[in-house]
Write a protein that holds these residues in place. Sequence first.
Motif, PDB file in Angstrom:
ATOM      1  N   ARG A 116       7.378   6.393 -14.502  1.00  0.00           N
ATOM      2  CA  ARG A 116       8.122   5.553 -15.440  1.00  0.00           C
ATOM      3  C   ARG A 116       9.608   5.615 -15.051  1.00  0.00           C
ATOM      4  N   ASP A 117      10.388   4.752 -15.635  1.00  0.00           N
ATOM      5  CA  ASP A 117      11.842   4.730 -15.388  1.00  0.00           C
ATOM      6  C   ASP A 117      12.147   4.675 -13.892  1.00  0.00           C
ATOM      7  N   VAL A 118      11.476   3.777 -13.190  1.00  0.00           N
ATOM      8  CA  VAL A 118      11.662   3.661 -11.742  1.00  0.00           C
ATOM      9  C   VAL A 118      12.993   2.969 -11.439  1.00  0.00           C
ATOM     10  N   LEU A 119      13.803   3.612 -10.595  1.00  0.00           N
ATOM     11  CA  LEU A 119      15.110   3.079 -10.226  1.00  0.00           C
ATOM     12  C   LEU A 119      15.277   3.068  -8.712  1.00  0.00           C
ATOM     13  N   SER A 120      16.178   2.224  -8.237  1.00  0.00           N
ATOM     14  CA  SER A 120      16.498   2.173  -6.817  1.00  0.00           C
ATOM     15  C   SER A 120      17.731   3.010  -6.525  1.00  0.00           C
ATOM     16  N   GLY A 121      17.619   3.897  -5.523  1.00  0.00           N
ATOM     17  CA  GLY A 121      18.751   4.706  -5.113  1.00  0.00           C
ATOM     18  C   GLY A 121      19.476   4.147  -3.917  1.00  0.00           C
ATOM     19  N   SER A 122      18.768   3.364  -3.084  1.00  0.00           N
ATOM     20  CA  SER A 122      19.363   2.765  -1.890  1.00  0.00           C
ATOM     21  C   SER A 122      18.598   1.501  -1.518  1.00  0.00           C
ATOM     22  N   PRO A 217      18.118   0.355  15.574  1.00  0.00           N
ATOM     23  CA  PRO A 217      19.095   0.522  14.495  1.00  0.00           C
ATOM     24  C   PRO A 217      18.507   0.184  13.115  1.00  0.00           C
ATOM     25  N   SER A 218      18.868   0.982  12.134  1.00  0.00           N
ATOM     26  CA  SER A 218      18.522   0.748  10.741  1.00  0.00           C
ATOM     27  C   SER A 218      19.762   1.065   9.910  1.00  0.00           C
ATOM     28  N   ALA A 219      19.696   0.775   8.624  1.00  0.00           N
ATOM     29  CA  ALA A 219      20.839   1.068   7.762  1.00  0.00           C
ATOM     30  C   ALA A 219      20.383   1.101   6.310  1.00  0.00           C
ATOM     31  N   ARG A 220      21.243   1.610   5.450  1.00  0.00           N
ATOM     32  CA  ARG A 220      20.989   1.612   4.011  1.00  0.00           C
ATOM     33  C   ARG A 220      22.309   1.683   3.273  1.00  0.00           C
ATOM     34  N   CYS A 221      22.303   1.293   2.014  1.00  0.00           N
ATOM     35  CA  CYS A 221      23.510   1.393   1.205  1.00  0.00           C
ATOM     36  C   CYS A 221      23.132   1.470  -0.265  1.00  0.00           C
ATOM     37  N   ASN A 222      24.072   1.909  -1.084  1.00  0.00           N
ATOM     38  CA  ASN A 222      23.866   1.971  -2.520  1.00  0.00           C
ATOM     39  C   ASN A 222      23.720   0.552  -3.073  1.00  0.00           C
ATOM     40  N   GLY A 236      23.933  -8.796  10.787  1.00  0.00           N
ATOM     41  CA  GLY A 236      22.564  -9.115  11.194  1.00  0.00           C
ATOM     42  C   GLY A 236      21.478  -8.276  10.580  1.00  0.00           C
ATOM     43  N   PHE A 237      21.833  -7.361   9.674  1.00  0.00           N
ATOM     44  CA  PHE A 237      20.810  -6.575   8.996  1.00  0.00           C
ATOM     45  C   PHE A 237      20.226  -7.356   7.823  1.00  0.00           C
ATOM     46  N   VAL A 238      18.935  -7.166   7.600  1.00  0.00           N
ATOM     47  CA  VAL A 238      18.208  -7.867   6.546  1.00  0.00           C
ATOM     48  C   VAL A 238      17.524  -6.826   5.665  1.00  0.00           C
ATOM     49  N   PRO A 239      17.555  -6.981   4.335  1.00  0.00           N
ATOM     50  CA  PRO A 239      16.905  -5.991   3.467  1.00  0.00           C
ATOM     51  C   PRO A 239      15.406  -5.930   3.694  1.00  0.00           C
ATOM     52  N   CYS A 240      14.868  -4.707   3.702  1.00  0.00           N
ATOM     53  CA  CYS A 240      13.422  -4.525   3.929  1.00  0.00           C
ATOM     54  C   CYS A 240      12.781  -3.607   2.889  1.00  0.00           C
ATOM     55  N   GLY A 241      13.578  -3.066   1.963  1.00  0.00           N
ATOM     56  CA  GLY A 241      12.993  -2.181   0.965  1.00  0.00           C
ATOM     57  C   GLY A 241      14.048  -1.437   0.170  1.00  0.00           C
ATOM     58  N   HIS A 242      13.574  -0.544  -0.673  1.00  0.00           N
ATOM     59  CA  HIS A 242      14.445   0.290  -1.508  1.00  0.00           C
ATOM     60  C   HIS A 242      13.928   1.727  -1.472  1.00  0.00           C
ATOM     61  N   ILE A 243      14.820   2.680  -1.708  1.00  0.00           N
ATOM     62  CA  ILE A 243      14.399   4.031  -2.028  1.00  0.00           C
ATOM     63  C   ILE A 243      14.220   4.074  -3.543  1.00  0.00           C
ATOM     64  N   LEU A 244      12.986   4.305  -3.990  1.00  0.00           N
ATOM     65  CA  LEU A 244      12.662   4.280  -5.408  1.00  0.00           C
ATOM     66  C   LEU A 244      12.402   5.689  -5.926  1.00  0.00           C
ATOM     67  N   VAL A 245      12.861   5.938  -7.136  1.00  0.00           N
ATOM     68  CA  VAL A 245      12.670   7.230  -7.788  1.00  0.00           C
ATOM     69  C   VAL A 245      12.122   6.991  -9.195  1.00  0.00           C
ATOM     70  N   GLY A 246      11.093   7.760  -9.557  1.00  0.00           N
ATOM     71  CA  GLY A 246      10.520   7.628 -10.884  1.00  0.00           C
ATOM     72  C   GLY A 246      10.088   8.970 -11.434  1.00  0.00           C
ATOM     73  N   SER A 247       9.927   9.053 -12.752  1.00  0.00           N
ATOM     74  CA  SER A 247       9.525  10.283 -13.428  1.00  0.00           C
ATOM     75  C   SER A 247       8.045  10.230 -13.790  1.00  0.00           C
ATOM     76  N   VAL A 248       7.382  11.391 -13.733  1.00  0.00           N
ATOM     77  CA  VAL A 248       5.985  11.477 -14.120  1.00  0.00           C
ATOM     78  C   VAL A 248       5.818  12.603 -15.132  1.00  0.00           C
ATOM     79  N   SER A 249       4.806  12.481 -15.971  1.00  0.00           N
ATOM     80  CA  SER A 249       4.512  13.513 -16.963  1.00  0.00           C
ATOM     81  C   SER A 249       3.459  14.459 -16.426  1.00  0.00           C
ATOM     82  N   THR A 250       3.575  15.748 -16.721  1.00  0.00           N
ATOM     83  CA  THR A 250       2.593  16.724 -16.262  1.00  0.00           C
ATOM     84  C   THR A 250       1.701  17.145 -17.426  1.00  0.00           C
TER      85      THR A 250
END
Length: 250
Positions: A116-122, A217-222, A236-250
């Motif tokens: 849940r609460d999935v966010l993009s970090g990059s 070559p690759s790259a990333r940014c906030n 010439g760089f094109v977006p290809c994805g995100h770094i995603l972070v989410g929380s899980v319940s145990t």
Amino acid sequence: MELTAIPVALEELKSLRELYRQEMNCQIIHDSVHPRPGWTMEYMLHADRVPVGYGSVAVAGPWKEIPALYEFYVLPYYRSRMFDLFEILLAVTRVTKIETQSNDAFLTPMLHAFARDVLSGSILFHDRITTNLSPPGAVFRLATSADALEISPSQIRSHGIVEIGGVAAAKGGILFHYNRPYGDIYMEVSEPFRRRGLGSYLVQELKRVGYENGNIPSARCNPKNTASRKTLQKAGFVPCGHILVGSVST
């Protein structure tokens, strides 16, 4: 079918990790976490005692306070049980965080199913367009030890400087914290020389240096760094994805 997740040494996952890399066929942001001593816990996934996949949990560095499950792979024949295997992995590791890149076809579906609460970090970028930028008066050259970039001698050949009138206006390079041949480009433009297109020009030339050295070559940014995003796109760089972070319940 009995499904289990058992802690193992990294060496035991070598063949499975190679299969994972082959299927990913892209820059793997968390690849370098595995070999760092004490940074990760590795788990072999079994179906009736047969190794069928693995999971990895980062426990040091940025994840010291909140360990994160960051890699997950299952052999093709057993992928009909991926969700079941992942539930076992969550139960054994008791993690409360999942971190993955959105172009990962294995962990991303699990993230959206269990977190849940999935966010993009990059934002992740790959190179798709050849550019021919040439800002007035700008000259690119490879870095030397005299530039005092605080890098090791082995990194010099993948770093560069943009000069204006003989003055260093921008600097950057390619870092190899990830799975080779992929390299991550970074750059910095001095304040007096900004908004002249020098950042994109530097990125363009670092891309060229990377290819000449046999790298991709690759790259990333906030996501909130609009200036950096536009600089990468102009080069010439094109977006290809995100770094995603989410929380899980145990």
